[in-house]
Design an enzyme around this catalytic site. Structure first.
Site, short mmCIF file in Angstrom:
data_model
loop_
_atom_site.label_atom_id
_atom_site.label_comp_id
_atom_site.label_asym_id
_atom_site.label_seq_id
_atom_site.Cartn_x
_atom_site.Cartn_y
_atom_site.Cartn_z
N ARG A 129 -2.09 -5.38 8.51
CA ARG A 129 -0.88 -5.11 8.68
C ARG A 129 -0.75 -4.68 10.02
O ARG A 129 -1.17 -3.77 10.69
CB ARG A 129 -0.66 -4.01 7.65
CG ARG A 129 0.68 -3.56 7.73
CD ARG A 129 1.13 -2.54 6.45
NE ARG A 129 1.83 -3.06 5.57
CZ ARG A 129 2.71 -2.66 4.78
NH1 ARG A 129 2.86 -1.26 4.73
NH2 ARG A 129 3.44 -3.44 3.66
N ALA A 135 -3.86 3.30 2.26
CA ALA A 135 -4.33 3.33 3.54
C ALA A 135 -5.56 4.58 3.29
O ALA A 135 -5.51 5.68 2.74
CB ALA A 135 -3.36 4.16 4.49
N TYR A 157 -0.65 4.25 13.65
CA TYR A 157 -1.98 4.89 13.42
C TYR A 157 -2.89 4.40 14.39
O TYR A 157 -2.54 3.51 15.60
CB TYR A 157 -2.44 4.54 12.00
CG TYR A 157 -1.67 5.38 10.96
CD1 TYR A 157 -1.34 6.80 10.99
CD2 TYR A 157 -0.97 4.65 10.05
CE1 TYR A 157 -0.69 7.52 10.24
CE2 TYR A 157 -0.05 5.15 9.09
CZ TYR A 157 -0.08 6.62 9.23
OH TYR A 157 0.88 7.32 8.47
N GLN A 185 -6.63 -1.38 1.76
CA GLN A 185 -5.95 -1.16 3.18
C GLN A 185 -7.10 -0.04 3.78
O GLN A 185 -7.08 0.95 3.60
CB GLN A 185 -4.70 -0.66 3.18
CG GLN A 185 -4.24 -0.60 4.67
CD GLN A 185 -2.78 -0.07 4.78
OE1 GLN A 185 -2.46 1.21 4.27
NE2 GLN A 185 -1.79 -0.71 5.23
N PRO A 214 0.76 -1.09 0.09
CA PRO A 214 0.06 0.15 0.02
C PRO A 214 0.97 1.21 -0.12
O PRO A 214 1.98 1.57 0.90
CB PRO A 214 -0.92 -0.11 1.22
CG PRO A 214 -0.10 -1.10 2.31
CD PRO A 214 0.63 -2.06 1.16
N CYS A 265 0.28 5.45 -0.09
CA CYS A 265 -0.72 6.47 0.02
C CYS A 265 0.04 7.57 -1.06
O CYS A 265 1.14 7.82 -1.33
CB CYS A 265 -0.31 7.36 1.22
SG CYS A 265 -1.21 6.61 2.69
N ARG A 307 8.77 0.97 -2.45
CA ARG A 307 9.83 1.73 -3.30
C ARG A 307 10.59 1.29 -4.45
O ARG A 307 10.72 2.04 -5.41
CB ARG A 307 10.90 2.36 -2.14
CG ARG A 307 10.16 3.21 -1.20
CD ARG A 307 11.13 3.59 0.15
NE ARG A 307 11.16 2.46 0.85
CZ ARG A 307 12.11 2.35 1.92
NH1 ARG A 307 12.60 3.19 2.37
NH2 ARG A 307 12.15 1.21 2.57
C1 LIG Z 1 5.17 6.50 -1.02
C2 LIG Z 1 4.65 5.56 -0.05
C3 LIG Z 1 3.30 5.53 0.63
C4 LIG Z 1 3.31 4.51 1.78
N1 LIG Z 1 2.17 4.65 2.04
C5 LIG Z 1 1.68 3.51 2.86
C6 LIG Z 1 0.17 3.11 3.25
O1 LIG Z 1 -0.69 3.81 2.81
N2 LIG Z 1 -0.08 2.31 4.15
C7 LIG Z 1 0.84 1.56 4.58
O2 LIG Z 1 0.69 0.40 5.27
N3 LIG Z 1 2.35 1.87 4.26
C8 LIG Z 1 2.54 2.61 3.50
N4 LIG Z 1 4.13 2.80 3.19
C9 LIG Z 1 4.92 1.75 3.53
C10 LIG Z 1 4.99 0.65 2.39
O3 LIG Z 1 3.81 0.01 2.26
C11 LIG Z 1 6.16 -0.24 3.02
O4 LIG Z 1 5.75 -0.73 4.01
C12 LIG Z 1 7.48 0.45 3.25
O5 LIG Z 1 7.82 1.43 2.09
C13 LIG Z 1 8.70 -0.65 3.22
O6 LIG Z 1 8.51 -1.57 1.93
P1 LIG Z 1 9.86 -1.05 0.83
O7 LIG Z 1 11.14 -0.96 1.40
O8 LIG Z 1 9.62 -1.97 -0.14
O9 LIG Z 1 9.67 0.58 0.28
C14 LIG Z 1 4.13 3.62 2.00
C15 LIG Z 1 5.54 3.83 1.45
C16 LIG Z 1 5.73 4.57 0.42
C17 LIG Z 1 7.12 4.76 -0.20
#
Ligand SMILES: Cc1cc2nc3c(=O)[nH]c(=O)nc-3n(C[C@H](O)[C@H](O)[C@H](O)COP(=O)(O)O)c2cc1C
Length: 368
Positions: A234, A60, A186, A102, A26, A28, A331
């Site tokens: 989550r 989210a 949250y 989510q 997820p 945002c 990412r």
């Molecule tokens: C742009 C962005 C927005 C994110 N929004 C959410 C979200 O809406 N809900 C959530 O649980 N995590 C959110 N995260 C966290 C990611 O889901 C993920 O758990 C975190 O970036 C680690 O994974 P990665 O190393 O592959 O980026 C967000 C991360 C990024 C980069």
């Protein structure tokens, strides 16, 4: 290498099958119009609906207006939010990719600015006015942030009902299931953590008290959706450095959630008390995989691993070694939406183009 590396084998939860183990995390977007998704969200998800992923979790999304993180966050608290989400779920459905919404409540970390405006609390100088936040206790999420109003015990059924209503609307919008947001400081995580939950009533104190609202929410969501619909959760498995939620607590939560019909734990971390973004912590690749591994082995609940998973061989090994059932990435997908195709090639999968939409596969096979 066998024809099907473990990363590219299907996986089922209840009535839903993921064609492979790669899930869009997820993310945002902070671009919604009064909670409604729009062309931006369709574009964002279009990058992944055509990429060969095995499942997607949309950002989210507030189950109430004040449960949104920022004024730009999506919502599922009004019937007119459904139509915009339907456009997103149609993209995935056409490709046979299950999608999940989510559903969350930002609690003490609601009423914030968009990240590119600093991500701090909205203030009187902001274009959009701040709103009153709520939490288990009147403890700001970070120094200088809003002081939330402590929720009264009588309000807890309303929180669970808002999650349940959000889940029903998510299914009406075509999602195959929902993910309850219990992470990142949250509302539900703030109930789990002794750092933010200083209550002395039924919803605080010992672990059973701190878990009460998350479990009530999960039970309400499970009751609101059909038997064949998966419900994911989550969790922040531990707080950020300085916090007080332990992995032992989260293992116990996972067992309770499994008992009320949650189907998978998506194992994240952090968000309390510093509120620092994961990116700022410079963690090691796969740093949260041990959470997914322990929860899976000790509770029997399927898990998803997330966090700095970027290398196809690493992702494949996590699944092959039984450390998690699914892996998810955020990412790396921003950098490289075509990651699943590269992974299929690098892992030696026979006919890697088969994971892509039929048209792409047709031309890439000719080119191979
Ligand atoms: C742009 C962005 C927005 C994110 N929004 C959410 C979200 O809406 N809900 C959530 O649980 N995590 C959110 N995260 C966290 C990611 O889901 C993920 O758990 C975190 O970036 C680690 O994974 P990665 O190393 O592959 O980026 C967000 C991360 C990024 C980069």
């Amino acid at each position: 290498m066998s024809a099907r590396p473990p990363l590219f084998t299907p996986f089922s939860l209840r009535g839903v099958t993921f064609p492979n183990r790669i899930v869009l995390a997820p993310m945002c977007q902070y671009q919604a119009d009064d909670g409604a998704p729009n062309d931006w969200h369709v574009t964002h998800h279009g990058r992944y609906a055509s990429s060969g992923i095995g499942g997607a979790i949309a950002e989210a999304t507030g189950v109430t207006a004040e449960g949104r993180i920022s004024p730009g966050c999506t919502g599922i608290y009004r019937d007119d939010h459904v139509a915009g989400w339907k456009r997103v779920t149609d993209l995935y459905r056409r490709q046979g990719i299950p999608s999940f919404l989510q559903i969350g409540h930002a609690g003490p970390k609601a009423s914030t600015k968009r990240p590119w405006d600093g991500a701090g609390p909205l203030d009187d100088g902001s274009d959009e006015p701040p709103w009153q936040t709520v939490a288990p206790s009147a403890v700001p999420a970070r120094e200088g942030w809003h002081t939330p109003r402590a929720l009264d015990q009588s309000e807890m059924p309303g929180i669970a009902a808002a999650f349940a209503e959000g889940a029903k609307r998510a299914l009406a919008a075509g999602f195959d299931g929902v993910e309850i947001h219990g992470a990142h400081g949250y509302l539900l995580h703030s109930f789990m953590s002794p750092w933010s939950n200083r209550r002395t009533d039924l919803y605080g104190g010992d672990l059973a008290g701190r878990m009460r609202l998350p479990i009530e929410v999960a039970r309400a969501v499970r009751a609101a959706v059909p038997e064949g619909t998966p419900v994911l959760y989550r969790a922040s498995c531990v707080d950020s450095a300085g916090g007080s939620l332990t992995l032992d607590d989260t293992v116990a939560l996972a067992a309770e959630l499994r008992a009320v019909g949650v189907d998978l734990m998506d194992c994240s971390g952090g968000g309390i008390p510093t509120g620092q973004r994961l990116a700022a912590q410079k963690p090691e690749p796969g740093f949260q995989v041990p959470y997914a591994e322990r929860i899976r082995h000790e509770t029997g609940l399927p898990t998803m691993a997330v966090g700095m998973i970027t290398d196809p061989a690493h992702a494949n090994a996590i699944v092959a070694e039984g450390r998690a059932d699914l892996i998810s990435m955020a990412r790396q997908f921003l950098r490289e939406p075509a990651w699943p195709y590269r992974a299929a090639q690098e892992l030696g999968m026979e006919d890697p183009a088969s994971i892509l939409p039929k048209l792409y596969a047709f031309y890439l096979r000719i080119a191979a």
